[in-house]
Design a protein around this motif. Structure first.
Motif, PDB file in Angstrom:
ATOM      1  N   ALA A  34      -2.327  37.592 -12.782  1.00  0.00           N
ATOM      2  CA  ALA A  34      -1.075  37.000 -12.310  1.00  0.00           C
ATOM      3  C   ALA A  34      -0.124  36.815 -13.489  1.00  0.00           C
ATOM      4  N   MET A  35       1.165  37.011 -13.234  1.00  0.00           N
ATOM      5  CA  MET A  35       2.179  36.808 -14.266  1.00  0.00           C
ATOM      6  C   MET A  35       2.253  35.322 -14.591  1.00  0.00           C
ATOM      7  N   PRO A  36       2.252  34.959 -15.871  1.00  0.00           N
ATOM      8  CA  PRO A  36       2.364  33.539 -16.228  1.00  0.00           C
ATOM      9  C   PRO A  36       3.667  32.957 -15.694  1.00  0.00           C
ATOM     10  N   LYS A  37       3.621  31.700 -15.275  1.00  0.00           N
ATOM     11  CA  LYS A  37       4.809  31.054 -14.731  1.00  0.00           C
ATOM     12  C   LYS A  37       5.835  30.773 -15.823  1.00  0.00           C
ATOM     13  N   ASP A  38       5.386  30.385 -17.001  1.00  0.00           N
ATOM     14  CA  ASP A  38       6.284  30.096 -18.112  1.00  0.00           C
ATOM     15  C   ASP A  38       6.305  31.297 -19.056  1.00  0.00           C
ATOM     16  N   LEU A  39       7.334  32.137 -18.937  1.00  0.00           N
ATOM     17  CA  LEU A  39       7.399  33.344 -19.766  1.00  0.00           C
ATOM     18  C   LEU A  39       7.609  33.010 -21.238  1.00  0.00           C
ATOM     19  N   GLY A  40       8.285  31.901 -21.521  1.00  0.00           N
ATOM     20  CA  GLY A  40       8.484  31.486 -22.914  1.00  0.00           C
ATOM     21  C   GLY A  40       7.151  31.200 -23.596  1.00  0.00           C
ATOM     22  N   ALA A  41       6.264  30.496 -22.905  1.00  0.00           N
ATOM     23  CA  ALA A  41       4.945  30.202 -23.459  1.00  0.00           C
ATOM     24  C   ALA A  41       4.116  31.475 -23.584  1.00  0.00           C
ATOM     25  N   ALA A  42       4.283  32.391 -22.632  1.00  0.00           N
ATOM     26  CA  ALA A  42       3.548  33.658 -22.689  1.00  0.00           C
ATOM     27  C   ALA A  42       3.986  34.485 -23.894  1.00  0.00           C
ATOM     28  N   MET A  43       5.241  34.321 -24.314  1.00  0.00           N
ATOM     29  CA  MET A  43       5.736  35.040 -25.495  1.00  0.00           C
ATOM     30  C   MET A  43       5.211  34.426 -26.787  1.00  0.00           C
ATOM     31  N   GLU A  44       5.020  33.114 -26.800  1.00  0.00           N
ATOM     32  CA  GLU A  44       4.625  32.416 -28.022  1.00  0.00           C
ATOM     33  C   GLU A  44       3.133  32.515 -28.316  1.00  0.00           C
ATOM     34  N   VAL A  45       2.321  32.464 -27.282  1.00  0.00           N
ATOM     35  CA  VAL A  45       0.872  32.440 -27.456  1.00  0.00           C
ATOM     36  C   VAL A  45       0.327  33.873 -27.423  1.00  0.00           C
ATOM     37  N   PRO A  46      -0.347  34.317 -28.480  1.00  0.00           N
ATOM     38  CA  PRO A  46      -0.903  35.680 -28.478  1.00  0.00           C
ATOM     39  C   PRO A  46      -1.963  35.845 -27.388  1.00  0.00           C
ATOM     40  N   SER A  47      -1.770  36.865 -26.554  1.00  0.00           N
ATOM     41  CA  SER A  47      -2.749  37.175 -25.521  1.00  0.00           C
ATOM     42  C   SER A  47      -2.554  38.614 -25.078  1.00  0.00           C
ATOM     43  N   SER A  48      -3.439  39.074 -24.235  1.00  0.00           N
ATOM     44  CA  SER A  48      -3.323  40.437 -23.735  1.00  0.00           C
ATOM     45  C   SER A  48      -2.202  40.565 -22.701  1.00  0.00           C
ATOM     46  N   ASN A  49      -1.656  39.454 -22.242  1.00  0.00           N
ATOM     47  CA  ASN A  49      -0.587  39.475 -21.248  1.00  0.00           C
ATOM     48  C   ASN A  49       0.804  39.436 -21.879  1.00  0.00           C
ATOM     49  N   ARG A  50       0.899  39.304 -23.183  1.00  0.00           N
ATOM     50  CA  ARG A  50       2.192  39.161 -23.851  1.00  0.00           C
ATOM     51  C   ARG A  50       3.102  40.369 -23.618  1.00  0.00           C
ATOM     52  N   ILE A  51       2.566  41.569 -23.618  1.00  0.00           N
ATOM     53  CA  ILE A  51       3.383  42.768 -23.450  1.00  0.00           C
ATOM     54  C   ILE A  51       4.061  42.789 -22.079  1.00  0.00           C
TER      55      ILE A  51
END
Length: 58
Positions: A34-51
């Motif tokens: 699922a797409m993270p609800k907070d895209l800003g947090a998804a950009m800051e925290v390194p993960s496989s979903n960042r791209i």
């Protein structure tokens, strides 16, 4: 097997090889994620979903 002549080609091929349901650099998540609800947090925290968050924002 060639990687690609440009960075764009290489990134597309890499993303398609990760999971068969991925079309490349697109905002759609692979099947079962699922797409993270907070895209800003998804950009800051390194993960496989960042791209995917980057694709969604751009």
């Amino acid at each position: 097997m060639a990687i690609g002549h440009t960075f764009k080609e290489s990134l597309q091929k890499t993303l398609r090889m990760i999971h068969p349901s991925i079309k490349g650099f697109a905002p759609e998540m692979p099947v079962g994620r699922a797409m993270p609800k907070d895209l800003g947090a998804a950009m800051e925290v390194p993960s496989s979903n960042r791209i995917y968050a980057i694709a969604k924002i751009s």
